[in-house]
Design an enzyme around this catalytic site. Structure first.
Site, PDB file in Angstrom:
ATOM      1  N   TYR A 144       0.852  -1.197   0.000  1.00 45.69           N
ATOM      2  CA  TYR A 144       0.000   0.000   0.000  1.00 45.69           C
ATOM      3  C   TYR A 144       0.880   1.237   0.000  1.00 45.69           C
ATOM      4  CZ  TYR A 144      -3.509   3.394   1.547  1.00 45.69           C
ATOM      5  OH  TYR A 144      -4.344   4.486   1.650  1.00 45.69           O
ATOM      6  N   ASP A 239       9.325   2.610  -0.483  1.00 42.22           N
ATOM      7  CA  ASP A 239       8.312   3.248   0.342  1.00 42.22           C
ATOM      8  C   ASP A 239       8.606   2.877   1.791  1.00 42.22           C
ATOM      9  OD1 ASP A 239       6.130   3.989   1.824  1.00 42.22           O
ATOM     10  OD2 ASP A 239       4.639   3.019   0.558  1.00 42.22           O
ATOM     11  N   LYS A 267       5.079   8.747   8.986  1.00 40.00           N
ATOM     12  CA  LYS A 267       5.018   8.151  10.319  1.00 40.00           C
ATOM     13  C   LYS A 267       6.041   8.755  11.270  1.00 40.00           C
ATOM     14  CE  LYS A 267       2.070   5.119   8.552  1.00 40.00           C
ATOM     15  NZ  LYS A 267       0.628   5.185   8.735  1.00 40.00           N
TER      16      LYS A 267
END
Length: 428
Positions: A144, A239, A267
């Site tokens: 994702y 990613d 994050k």
């Protein structure tokens, strides 16, 4: 536990927010029941609107590596807010956190801050296309990269067909430029490259997958991707929205000693505030406006609150180099404990873990990609989730999400969790 207040709040939210939530996984659709509404958090614990305390294993989906309400981050945000929350103009703080990030992560010269991981990945792909002057990208089933149109693609009818949209609103024209590969399968990737010779701008991958549970790369997979990209003039995008500054000081590039061309962050780099970033060597980053032709902008990019939180977090991780070893040891301790009690209760399962990421899959076969992750027993997972919730433990409300370990967790918390899993698994 009673969740009367949470149930009331969810009913009110459903009237004014689609599905009652602002991100779909929060809705408990995968596990059933009513979402828990959080009132506050501190350290390793969540406190909900009904006064229940929960040991937290999602940690805001990753950023709370040092625990909730980490004092240096909180104070940095408070002090910066007193001076103004957003200017739309450059600040010294942006350069400070950029310089620190570049010093911590191998193989990057410059970094551009944005407001989310989705924005970082979207911008990285645009940059890769602009730099290579090619249109197509390869992504992996189960990985994702946010909800940008290019990433919401499902498998086509064969190994080398184009993907097709898996969300209304994503056009077929967008989908045709996204090729879908199988995670941990180099031969599949090589076939896609051969069938689309000199058309692929980038391969984007979660170097450690976290959105089909925790799935580490198989031996040689990342090395093979690097070689395929080098041989074919393709940019390799890591990613690291989840793994950056979590699995190692310099992320997966440092952990596995593998070089990516562009790296995406989120994050941890925001210390819990909405921040994303993408970074690369100078020749690639200089293709970005205002130096180059690839346009990317954002009014709130580099806003002082997010930069203050992120800088405080990175400074703490840069100073305390032992944290990654502590996190790895806690994760290994938890994995061993879960393994022991599930085996004792004759539960069929597989545990995947790396660094401070871990997931439990209710299937005996190794979980190495999206297909094998999907073979897990979801009915057992639902019982597992709700059983742990009743014991005061909060894990992701989906079998396809990794757990995140925080340094604020004590071994007493881990032992409590293991005992709770023992108790819950006896009911399967």
């Amino acid at each position: 536990m009673l969740y009367k207040r949470s149930s009331q709040l969810f009913a009110e939210a459903e009237k004014v927010i689609p599905g009652g939530v602002n991100s779909p996984v929060r809705a408990f659709k995968a596990v059933g029941g009513t979402p828990i509404f959080v009132k506050s958090a501190k350290g390793a614990y969540l406190y909900d609107e009904d006064g229940n305390r929960l040991i937290d294993y999602i940690n805001s989906w990753g950023p709370m590596i040092l625990g909730h309400a980490y004092e240096p981050v909180v104070q940095a945000v408070i002090e910066k807010a007193k001076l103004g929350t957003s200017f739309g103009m450059p600040t010294e703080l942006e350069t400070q956190i950029a310089a620190l990030a570049v010093s911590m992560v191998p193989n990057i010269d410059k970094i551009r801050f944005v407001n989310s991981g989705t924005e970082a990945c979207m911008s990285a792909v645009r940059l890769a296309r602009g730099f290579t002057k090619r249109d197509k990208i390869i992504k992996f089933a189960g990985c994702y990269h946010g909800h940008s149109d290019s990433f919401l693609i499902q498998a086509g009818s064969g190994a080398i067909t184009f993907g097709s949209p898996n969300s209304p609103g994503v056009t077929a024209g967008t989908a045709k430029d996204t090729l879908l590969a199988k995670y941990n399968d180099l031969e599949n990737v090589a076939t896609l490259i051969e069938a689309n010779k000199n058309e692929i701008a980038a391969i984007i991958v979660e170097p450690v997958a976290g959105n089909m549970g925790c799935i580490p790369p198989s031996k040689g997979f990342l090395e093979g991707l690097r070689q395929l990209c080098t041989d074919n003039g393709i940019l390799l995008i890591f990613d690291e929205v989840m793994t950056g500054f979590r699995l190692a000081r310099g992320g997966v590039q440092e952990l596995f000693n593998i070089t990516a061309d562009i790296v995406c962050f989120g994050k941890v780099i925001g210390g819990g505030l909405p921040v994303g970033a993408f970074a690369a060597r100078e020749e690639i980053m200089n293709y970005l406006a205002p130096l180059g032709p690839v346009y990317q902008a954002g009014t709130l990019s580099g806003n002082p609150l997010a930069m203050a939180a992120g800088l405080a977090m990175l400074q703490a991780l840069d100073t305390d180099r032992a944290i990654f070893q502590r996190l790895e040891e806690k994760t290994a301790y938890l994995a061993a404990g879960i393994d022991k009690v599930l085996k004792a209760n004759s539960v069929t399962f597989t545990i995947n873990s790396i660094g401070s990421m871990i997931s439990v899959h209710f299937d005996a076969a190794p979980v190495v990609d999206f297909q094998t992750a999907a073979n897990g027993d979801n009915e057992t997972f639902k019982k597992f989730f709700h059983g742990l919730l009743q014991e005061g433990i909060y894990i992701a409300p989906s079998a396809y999400e990794t757990w995140f370990i925080t340094d604020a967790l004590t071994y007493e918390d881990l032992d409590f969790t293991i005992r709770a899993i023992d108790k819950v698994s006896k009911t399967f």
